[in-house]
Design an enzyme around this catalytic site. Structure first.
Site, PDB file in Angstrom:
ATOM      1  N   ASP A  32     -76.319  33.055  -8.526  1.00 25.70           N
ATOM      2  CA  ASP A  32     -74.893  32.931  -8.800  1.00 25.70           C
ATOM      3  C   ASP A  32     -74.497  34.206  -9.543  1.00 25.70           C
ATOM      4  O   ASP A  32     -74.880  34.396 -10.702  1.00 25.70           O
ATOM      5  CB  ASP A  32     -74.595  31.701  -9.654  1.00 25.70           C
ATOM      6  CG  ASP A  32     -73.096  31.430  -9.762  1.00 25.70           C
ATOM      7  OD1 ASP A  32     -72.301  32.342  -9.448  1.00 25.70           O
ATOM      8  OD2 ASP A  32     -72.725  30.305 -10.151  1.00 25.70           O
TER       9      ASP A  32
ATOM     10  N   ILE B 285     -71.596  35.380 -10.718  1.00 29.00           N
ATOM     11  CA  ILE B 285     -70.744  35.119 -11.884  1.00 29.00           C
ATOM     12  C   ILE B 285     -70.543  33.611 -11.966  1.00 29.00           C
ATOM     13  O   ILE B 285     -69.746  33.048 -11.224  1.00 29.00           O
ATOM     14  CB  ILE B 285     -69.380  35.830 -11.801  1.00 29.00           C
ATOM     15  CG1 ILE B 285     -69.556  37.356 -11.714  1.00 29.00           C
ATOM     16  CG2 ILE B 285     -68.527  35.460 -13.017  1.00 29.00           C
ATOM     17  CD1 ILE B 285     -68.230  38.121 -11.642  1.00 29.00           C
TER      18      ILE B 285
ATOM     19  N   THR C 180     -66.377  31.760 -13.017  1.00 27.10           N
ATOM     20  CA  THR C 180     -65.384  32.708 -12.501  1.00 27.10           C
ATOM     21  C   THR C 180     -63.998  32.461 -13.098  1.00 27.10           C
ATOM     22  O   THR C 180     -63.258  33.407 -13.381  1.00 27.10           O
ATOM     23  CB  THR C 180     -65.328  32.650 -10.960  1.00 27.10           C
ATOM     24  OG1 THR C 180     -66.619  32.980 -10.438  1.00 27.10           O
ATOM     25  CG2 THR C 180     -64.308  33.638 -10.412  1.00 27.10           C
TER      26      THR C 180
END
Length: 291
Positions: free
Chosen positions: A89, A91, A94
């Site tokens: 992942d 970020i 988000t």
């Protein structure tokens, strides 16, 4: 047993490089796109960082496979095989990133034979590198991690997330779960906005439990191992064995707290991460057509 330390060290090194990209973009205005709902966002930085991480890993380990959040969103098949697989992942958090709310993480897990061998969660703004290798303990910035060991849910601080789902059933389930826990009563509920960081807070002892419905394997694969290596318990939401593809999880300081959570909270329907979307859509179409 294979030693994956070199891979883990490489993962931490590229996470540090990716952090610089994230922090530079963190302070600027973003172009934001929607995915599954108005609360499920993606930015150019999410996509850039994932490409950067996968490119670096592929150059170093050309035979390894990948499961990446943005790659799957772009249509790549999600498949966890026995081959060495990086689950990424770029970020996590988000929405936080877009609003400059200072909890944003890179999450990298590495699985072989469908078992997570190491996990890395880098909380970028805090500059906290959480990492664990199977059988070797959990650490943050090289300091050992240990869960609180709390066994009394009435003395527990619990972390969860509302998530991206906005349909009535999901919202009703999530709010009912929170009310059910507060009525026990627990001492409090918190939400940081990133599943990866939420979960590692159990490993630090700062929170006593975490539960979530609707997240994805890339959100929690790394954190699950970090919690386990810190002495915690990770289960499916119904109290059964943890399955990173089920999109339901409990992490807790003790089995007693985990089981009490499992008895209290309920899930709304979630399509498994490893379920073929075409089959799910075809099945939904058949139901809609009365077949």
């Amino acid at each position: 047993m294979a030693d994956w330390t070199e891979c883990m060290n490489f993962g931490m090194a590229i996470a540090r490089e990716a952090r610089e990209v994230i922090l530079e973009a963190f302070r600027t205005k973003k172009d934001v796109m929607l995915k599954s709902s108005p609360a499920d966002l993606v930015t150019e930085t999410d996509q850039r960082v994932e490409k950067m991480l996968i490119s670096s890993i592929r150059h170093r380990y050309p035979t390894h496979k990948f499961i990446g959040e943005e790659s799957v969103a772009a249509g790549e098949k999600l498949e966890l095989t026995d081959a060495p697989t990086w689950i990424i992942d770029p970020i996590d958090g988000t929405v936080n990133f877009v609003h400059r709310f200072p909890f944003v993480a890179i999450s990298i897990a590495f699985a072989v034979n469908k078992q997570t061998e190491f996990g890395i969660v880098y909380s970028c703004v805090e500059d906290k590198m959480y990492q664990a290798q199977r059988g070797r303990g959990a650490f943050v910035n090289d300091v050992p991690l240990h869960t609180s060991g709390q066994e009394d849910i009435t003395k527990s601080l619990v972390v969860t997330e509302i998530g991206a789902e906005r349909d009535d059933l999901a919202l009703c389930t999530m709010t009912t779960n929170i009310m059910s826990l507060l009525r026990i009563p627990i001492q409090g509920i918190r939400a940081v906005g990133t599943a990866a960081v939420d979960m590692v807070l159990v490993a630090t002892g700062g929170a006593d439990a975490y539960y979530h419905i609707g997240m994805h394997c890339w959100d929690i694969a790394a954190s699950a191992l970090i919690v386990q290596e810190a002495g915690g318990v990770v289960l499916d939401l119904d109290g059964s064995t943890f399955d990173m593809m089920s999109r339901k999880v409990i992490a807790a300081s003790s089995m007693a707290v985990a089981k009490r959570l499992a008895q209290t909270v309920r899930a709304f329907p979630c399509t498994r991460d490893d379920e073929d979307p075409a089959k799910v859509n075809n099945g939904s179409q058949r139901i809609a057509n009365g077949h």
